[in-house]
Design an enzyme around this catalytic site. Structure first.
Site, PDB file in Angstrom:
ATOM      1  N   LYS A  88     -11.632   1.192  -2.408  1.00  0.00           N
ATOM      2  CA  LYS A  88     -10.565   1.785  -3.226  1.00  0.00           C
ATOM      3  C   LYS A  88     -11.034   1.815  -4.682  1.00  0.00           C
ATOM      4  O   LYS A  88     -11.899   2.618  -5.012  1.00  0.00           O
ATOM      5  CB  LYS A  88      -9.264   1.057  -2.943  1.00  0.00           C
ATOM      6  CG  LYS A  88      -8.794   1.448  -1.522  1.00  0.00           C
ATOM      7  CD  LYS A  88      -7.719   0.622  -0.916  1.00  0.00           C
ATOM      8  CE  LYS A  88      -7.411   1.191   0.468  1.00  0.00           C
ATOM      9  NZ  LYS A  88      -6.807   0.222   1.369  1.00  0.00           N
ATOM     10  N   HIS A 127      -5.242  -3.099  -3.200  1.00  0.00           N
ATOM     11  CA  HIS A 127      -4.868  -2.157  -4.266  1.00  0.00           C
ATOM     12  C   HIS A 127      -4.788  -2.807  -5.642  1.00  0.00           C
ATOM     13  O   HIS A 127      -4.479  -2.132  -6.616  1.00  0.00           O
ATOM     14  CB  HIS A 127      -3.542  -1.482  -3.925  1.00  0.00           C
ATOM     15  CG  HIS A 127      -3.613  -0.731  -2.628  1.00  0.00           C
ATOM     16  ND1 HIS A 127      -4.106   0.557  -2.554  1.00  0.00           N
ATOM     17  CD2 HIS A 127      -3.314  -1.099  -1.361  1.00  0.00           C
ATOM     18  CE1 HIS A 127      -4.077   0.944  -1.286  1.00  0.00           C
ATOM     19  NE2 HIS A 127      -3.608  -0.039  -0.545  1.00  0.00           N
ATOM     20  N   SER A 157       0.798  -1.224   0.000  1.00  0.00           N
ATOM     21  CA  SER A 157       0.000   0.000   0.000  1.00  0.00           C
ATOM     22  C   SER A 157       0.829   1.272   0.000  1.00  0.00           C
ATOM     23  O   SER A 157       0.368   2.306  -0.484  1.00  0.00           O
ATOM     24  CB  SER A 157      -0.956   0.003   1.191  1.00  0.00           C
ATOM     25  OG  SER A 157      -0.249  -0.150   2.404  1.00  0.00           O
TER      26      SER A 157
HETATM   27  C1  LIG Z   1      -6.809   0.182   2.837  1.00  0.00           C
HETATM   28  C2  LIG Z   1      -6.212  -1.149   3.141  1.00  0.00           C
HETATM   29  C3  LIG Z   1      -6.851  -2.045   4.001  1.00  0.00           C
HETATM   30  C4  LIG Z   1      -8.054  -1.659   4.807  1.00  0.00           C
HETATM   31  O1  LIG Z   1      -9.188  -1.639   4.049  1.00  0.00           O
HETATM   32  P1  LIG Z   1     -10.426  -0.740   4.540  1.00  0.00           P
HETATM   33  O2  LIG Z   1     -11.562  -1.239   3.748  1.00  0.00           O
HETATM   34  O3  LIG Z   1     -10.047   0.663   4.239  1.00  0.00           O
HETATM   35  O4  LIG Z   1     -10.585  -0.974   6.007  1.00  0.00           O
HETATM   36  C5  LIG Z   1      -6.336  -3.311   4.124  1.00  0.00           C
HETATM   37  N1  LIG Z   1      -5.200  -3.669   3.478  1.00  0.00           N
HETATM   38  C6  LIG Z   1      -4.538  -2.814   2.682  1.00  0.00           C
HETATM   39  C7  LIG Z   1      -3.302  -3.274   1.993  1.00  0.00           C
HETATM   40  C8  LIG Z   1      -5.011  -1.531   2.501  1.00  0.00           C
HETATM   41  O5  LIG Z   1      -4.341  -0.661   1.757  1.00  0.00           O
END
Ligand SMILES: *Cc1c(COP(=O)(O)O)cnc(C)c1O
Length: 387
Positions: free
Chosen positions: A241, A206, A178
């Site tokens: 995302k 992602h 991330s």
């Molecule tokens: C954003 C993210 C999460 C968390 O997901 P949410 O739905 O925002 O709680 C988990 N793992 C990674 C790698 C992330 O970037």
């Protein structure tokens, strides 16, 4: 300990340039946002396909609210599981090519639920050093023996797997990291897990929607045979995302999903996700599958940014994904550049420890299919002025 005692700790954070603040956004998520009455060109969200305020998804959410109301009223295992959820789970599973899926309220909860359901005391978890905080927390909470291997160091991982006498082994990794934007070699990780009879949990927060044919995610990107993957893999996708909504899911073999349904405490003991979000998310999957043009445009923007930064003093990390981190080193320098950009009307967040290792403070530039080439050029120009 009282509130007054916290003030000195907050002061310390401020002195170390580690105090974080929220910027209040006065418009919808998109490349141009209003902040403090001013328009900013933002490279700050994970809305990679530009779907967060898509009219079709807004319409789906409204229709979902009309049909299902607002709240689920209870946990999924009590009375809060609706046909909208059931339908979305089937769609998510088929989108990533796995037999079954379980819909979670957030990715944070999915990771914690999956890890703690698959590993406990007497087991061992093997986790990449740059994994997301939600994975770190899940590993801690599991009570399993912890092995943190250096980022992408599969030799160290294999040695640790071979040496472990744990009853059950679980390897867990971001599929796309991330804060760095690089990819975990899932085929190699899966092969390692097969050799050492371990589980593999891959967090594709992602990659989902961005990578693979029709945005089917990292399994598709790496051409991993889903029936082979389902034997020992849990795939975790998040829906806030690229999908532009909120929530997450775990996918895998029917038995794996049934086990998570029984044992993932972050699923069992929380109120069902509003069905209107399931309706909006299902509409989003349709847009993701039809989104080849968005992804092609996104790839063009990535290439343009990388080309424009070539030969400059500041280096982008080696990433082919929409996450394009510009390494600046010290916290103060990252804050200076972020503040300089803001003055010019651009927003790219400075990311500092503990989110990233000390000395690697960075601008986390993220691109979206909703950006134009001119937007990227404007960012390149502003960075040149600040360098
Ligand atoms: C954003 C993210 C999460 C968390 O997901 P949410 O739905 O925002 O709680 C988990 N793992 C990674 C790698 C992330 O970037």
């Amino acid at each position: 300990m009282s509130a007054a005692d916290l003030q000195s700790e907050l002061d310390t954070l401020r002195e170390q340039a580690l105090l974080r603040t929220r910027r209040v956004v006065q418009s919808v998520c998109g490349p141009r946002v209003m902040v403090g009455g001013r328009e900013l060109l933002a490279f700050a969200s994970n809305d990679y396909l530009g779907l967060a305020a898509d009219p079709a998804l807004i319409a789906a959410a409204c229709a979902g609210a009309q049909r299902w109301g607002v709240g689920a009223g209870a946990a999924h295992l009590v009375s809060g599981h609706y046909s909208a959820h059931e339908s979305l789970e089937a769609r998510l599973a088929s989108h990533v090519g796995l037999p079954a899926a379980l819909y979670f309220p957030t990715g944070y909860m999915a990771n914690i639920g999956v890890i703690t359901a698959l590993a406990g005391a007497g087991d061992a978890v093997f986790s990449d050093a740059l994994n997301h905080a939600s994975i770190i927390d899940g590993v801690r909470l599991s009570g399993a023996e912890r092995h943190i291997y250096p980022h992408l160091d599969l030799a160290v991982l294999e040695a640790a797997l071979a040496a472990s006498r744990a009853r059950r082994k679980l390897v867990v990794s971001d599929a796309v990291f991330s804060m760095d934007g690089d990819l975990a070699p899932l085929p190699e990780l899966l092969a390692l897990c097969e050799r050492h009879n371990a589980w593999l949990a891959a967090d594709d927060a992602h990659g989902f929607g961005v990578l693979g044919t029709q945005g089917r995610g990292s399994l598709s990107h790496w051409n991993i045979d889903p029936s082979r993957a389902a034997q020992r893999m849990v795939y975790i996708g998040t829906l806030g995302k690229a999908a532009g909504v909120s929530g997450a899911f775990a996918a895998g073999a029917p038995q794996t999903i049934e086990w998570l349904l029984q044992r993932a405490r972050t699923y069992v003991f929380t109120t069902g996700t509003p069905a209107l979000l399931a309706v909006a998310t299902e509409a989003s999957i349709g847009l993701i599958e039809a989104g080849d043009e968005r992804r092609a445009h996104l790839r063009k923007l990535i290439a343009r940014l990388r080309g424009g930064m070539q030969g400059r003093r500041w280096k982008l990390l080696d990433s082919q994904t929409p996450i394009q981190p510009l390494i600046l080193g010290e916290n103060q320098e990252a804050l200076r550049v972020a503040a300089g950009l803001l003055e010019m009307g651009l927003w790219a967040p400075a990311i500092r420890p503990p989110t990233v290792p000390a000395g690697t403070a960075r601008l986390r530039i993220t691109l979206s299919a909703a950006h134009s080439e001119a937007d990227v050029d404007r960012l390149l120009g502003a960075l040149r002025e600040l360098e």
